[in-house]
Design a protein around this motif. Structure first.
Motif, mmCIF file in Angstrom:
data_model
loop_
_atom_site.group_PDB
_atom_site.id
_atom_site.type_symbol
_atom_site.label_atom_id
_atom_site.label_comp_id
_atom_site.label_asym_id
_atom_site.label_seq_id
_atom_site.Cartn_x
_atom_site.Cartn_y
_atom_site.Cartn_z
ATOM 1 N N LYS A 181 0.810 -1.228 0.000
ATOM 2 C CA LYS A 181 0.000 0.000 0.000
ATOM 3 C C LYS A 181 0.844 1.279 0.000
ATOM 4 O O LYS A 181 0.407 2.321 0.465
ATOM 5 C CB LYS A 181 -0.977 0.005 1.173
ATOM 6 N N SER A 182 2.043 1.193 -0.536
ATOM 7 C CA SER A 182 2.844 2.396 -0.705
ATOM 8 C C SER A 182 2.419 3.163 -1.960
ATOM 9 O O SER A 182 2.421 4.385 -1.985
ATOM 10 C CB SER A 182 4.329 2.049 -0.766
ATOM 11 N N GLY A 183 2.092 2.436 -3.026
ATOM 12 C CA GLY A 183 1.582 3.078 -4.229
ATOM 13 C C GLY A 183 2.635 3.808 -5.042
ATOM 14 O O GLY A 183 2.542 5.024 -5.228
ATOM 15 N N PRO A 184 3.656 3.122 -5.580
ATOM 16 C CA PRO A 184 4.687 3.806 -6.373
ATOM 17 C C PRO A 184 4.079 4.522 -7.570
ATOM 18 O O PRO A 184 3.190 4.000 -8.234
ATOM 19 C CB PRO A 184 5.609 2.662 -6.804
ATOM 20 N N ARG A 185 4.587 5.725 -7.842
ATOM 21 C CA ARG A 185 3.959 6.582 -8.853
ATOM 22 C C ARG A 185 4.977 7.031 -9.906
ATOM 23 O O ARG A 185 5.262 6.309 -10.836
ATOM 24 C CB ARG A 185 3.283 7.772 -8.155
ATOM 25 N N HIS A 186 5.580 8.217 -9.766
ATOM 26 C CA HIS A 186 6.547 8.713 -10.748
ATOM 27 C C HIS A 186 7.971 8.443 -10.285
ATOM 28 O O HIS A 186 8.228 8.254 -9.087
ATOM 29 C CB HIS A 186 6.354 10.214 -10.972
ATOM 30 N N PHE A 187 8.920 8.459 -11.226
ATOM 31 C CA PHE A 187 10.323 8.237 -10.882
ATOM 32 C C PHE A 187 11.206 8.965 -11.888
ATOM 33 O O PHE A 187 10.801 9.257 -13.021
ATOM 34 C CB PHE A 187 10.665 6.740 -10.849
ATOM 35 N N VAL A 188 12.431 9.278 -11.449
ATOM 36 C CA VAL A 188 13.418 9.950 -12.302
ATOM 37 C C VAL A 188 14.785 9.324 -12.060
ATOM 38 O O VAL A 188 15.067 8.792 -10.987
ATOM 39 C CB VAL A 188 13.494 11.475 -12.027
ATOM 40 N N PHE A 189 15.636 9.401 -13.081
ATOM 41 C CA PHE A 189 17.021 8.964 -12.978
ATOM 42 C C PHE A 189 17.914 10.187 -12.804
ATOM 43 O O PHE A 189 17.676 11.235 -13.396
ATOM 44 C CB PHE A 189 17.448 8.203 -14.233
ATOM 45 N N SER A 190 18.957 10.037 -12.002
ATOM 46 C CA SER A 190 19.919 11.131 -11.862
ATOM 47 C C SER A 190 20.689 11.302 -13.170
ATOM 48 O O SER A 190 20.819 10.365 -13.964
ATOM 49 C CB SER A 190 20.890 10.862 -10.706
ATOM 50 N N ALA A 191 21.225 12.498 -13.380
ATOM 51 C CA ALA A 191 21.918 12.804 -14.628
ATOM 52 C C ALA A 191 23.158 11.931 -14.819
ATOM 53 O O ALA A 191 23.538 11.624 -15.955
ATOM 54 C CB ALA A 191 22.300 14.274 -14.673
ATOM 55 N N ASP A 192 23.784 11.515 -13.713
ATOM 56 C CA ASP A 192 24.970 10.665 -13.830
ATOM 57 C C ASP A 192 24.618 9.180 -13.872
ATOM 58 O O ASP A 192 25.506 8.319 -13.871
ATOM 59 C CB ASP A 192 25.959 10.945 -12.700
ATOM 60 N N HIS A 193 23.303 8.869 -13.865
ATOM 61 C CA HIS A 193 22.778 7.506 -14.024
ATOM 62 C C HIS A 193 23.082 6.601 -12.832
ATOM 63 O O HIS A 193 22.920 5.377 -12.933
ATOM 64 C CB HIS A 193 23.306 6.844 -15.307
ATOM 65 N N ARG A 194 23.465 7.167 -11.697
ATOM 66 C CA ARG A 194 23.840 6.350 -10.551
ATOM 67 C C ARG A 194 22.697 6.126 -9.573
ATOM 68 O O ARG A 194 22.788 5.224 -8.718
ATOM 69 C CB ARG A 194 25.023 6.991 -9.812
ATOM 70 N N PHE A 195 21.623 6.919 -9.699
ATOM 71 C CA PHE A 195 20.530 6.828 -8.726
ATOM 72 C C PHE A 195 19.176 6.987 -9.418
ATOM 73 O O PHE A 195 19.069 7.623 -10.464
ATOM 74 C CB PHE A 195 20.685 7.891 -7.634
ATOM 75 N N THR A 196 18.173 6.392 -8.769
ATOM 76 C CA THR A 196 16.785 6.560 -9.195
ATOM 77 C C THR A 196 16.000 7.051 -7.994
ATOM 78 O O THR A 196 16.207 6.575 -6.862
ATOM 79 C CB THR A 196 16.184 5.225 -9.681
ATOM 80 N N TYR A 197 15.086 7.990 -8.242
ATOM 81 C CA TYR A 197 14.225 8.515 -7.179
ATOM 82 C C TYR A 197 12.788 8.204 -7.539
ATOM 83 O O TYR A 197 12.339 8.473 -8.660
ATOM 84 C CB TYR A 197 14.446 10.019 -7.000
ATOM 85 N N LEU A 198 12.063 7.617 -6.585
ATOM 86 C CA LEU A 198 10.712 7.094 -6.826
ATOM 87 C C LEU A 198 9.769 7.613 -5.747
ATOM 88 O O LEU A 198 10.018 7.406 -4.560
ATOM 89 C CB LEU A 198 10.764 5.560 -6.807
#
Length: 370
Positions: free
Chosen positions: A209-226
């Motif tokens: 029940k967290s409900g993942p929605r949008h996400f982005v990748f960092s410009a250096d491709h080392r991280f994802t934020y969700l």
């Protein structure tokens, strides 16, 4: 239902080329930034020019689209804009962007597989991805050399409420968040034909029940934020660009300290182009949460929260990293902020009328060479 081209790419580019030749002959150079806001209930797109020195916006066009305009996506070269309509018949409208004045020129329409909550293109700009919240599926439409999206070529069933789909930076895989099943999916992408092949297991399973929605990748491709929709959380994931896999390293709240709503309602998130700051919108409190990014570890440190337009489903950051534009579904105004490049703090600098139920913002910058 087949795609319907209105004007050929040759016709559009010839007209724009003629204007560019005239501009060059006059000895002028042209650099400009434009913002596009989709308005679901007024069924149109508001077009603005953005002053790079002051952040002031001027309305330049309102484009009727004949349906419930919601998700939008820019082509990788920023010469085309795609708008998804979530009223029947579900379809995508393809536009050319005039770099001289920001005007949208409609090129054609094509069917979408369902009501789509999200649109994006692959890194080549040859394929349009979409995710359906109500239809529980992902889909692929080809994009022709003329920039016009064509008929649906593939659909993939998911768990309930697929919400976002984006390619990995290397374009070898595509990832998709599925809100109702609390999963983040990985799909192998064949850029030669646009075909997606889902992995048997999710790339990342989130708490129930967290409900993942949008996400982005960092410009250096080392991280994802969700960002989650249902529990007020934001996740930092370490991204292995060689294997296109992730592992969690941090979970942080998007809620203001004095949150008093019945339940959280996360919506959107964006990084500044330099990767130093991240912003997230929360609809129950109508706020924007601001974070400093540790670019070595990827971890976030909370800076603060800022009030914004009521029920902020969408916002975006201009390519210079100086301005943030936010809209609220229960407001008919867009609020502009100046971003402090040292601290990440937001300062409201203006409000501008848009249509009814504004929900998505795209911003493009032309520097005179593109």
């Amino acid at each position: 239902m087949s795609s319907k081209p209105f004007m050929t790419r040759k016709t559009i580019l010839s007209a724009i080329a003629g204007m560019l030749i005239g501009l060059t002959a006059s000895g002028a150079s042209h650099a400009a930034t434009y913002a596009y806001v989709s308005n679901a209930d007024s069924q149109d797109i508001s077009v603005f020019s953005l002053n790079p020195s002051t952040g002031a916006l001027d309305a330049v066009q309102t484009v009727a689209v004949g349906g419930t305009a919601m998700p939008m996506a820019l082509s990788p070269d920023h010469h085309h804009l795609y708008a998804g309509l979530r009223s029947k018949p579900y379809r995508v409208v393809s536009f050319a962007i005039n770099p001289l004045d920001g005007h949208l020129i409609q090129l054609g329409t094509a069917p979408l597989a369902e009501s789509m909550a999200y649109l994006s293109t692959d890194a080549t700009g040859r394929y349009l991805f979409s995710a359906s919240y109500g239809g529980n599926l992902l889909a692929v439409n080809p994009i022709g050399a003329n920039g016009v999206a064509g008929d649906v070529q593939q659909t993939i069933p998911t768990g309930p409420m697929a919400h976002a789909i984006r390619n990995a930076p290397d374009n070898r895989y595509v990832f998709a968040s599925v809100l109702g099943s609390d999963t983040w999916l990985r799909l192998k992408f064949d850029a030669s034909n646009g075909h997606l092949t889902p992995d048997a297991a999710p790339a990342y399973a989130l708490p129930e029940k967290s409900g993942p929605r949008h996400f982005v990748f960092s410009a250096d491709h080392r991280f994802t934020y969700l960002i989650d929709e249902l529990d007020g959380k934001l996740h930092t994931l370490a991204f292995d660009a060689t294997r296109d896999t992730v592992k969690p390293i941090q979970t942080i709240s998007i809620l203001p300290d004095n949150f008093k709503g019945d339940k959280p309602w996360g919506a959107d998130l964006h990084l500044t182009p330099d990767g130093r700051f991240l912003y997230a919108s929360e609809r129950t409190s109508s706020t924007l949460a601001t974070y400093r990014v540790n670019q070595a570890t990827g971890k976030l440190t909370r800076i603060g929260t800022y009030p914004t337009e009521k029920q902020p489903r969408g916002f975006n950051i201009d390519p210079s990293g100086n301005y943030l534009l936010a809209v609220g579904q229960l407001s008919t105004q867009m609020r502009a902020y100046r971003i402090d490049r040292k601290t990440g703090a937001l300062r409201a600098i203006g409000e501008y009328p848009v249509g009814k139920n504004p929900n998505w913002v795209e911003i493009v910058q032309f520097d005179g060479s593109n």
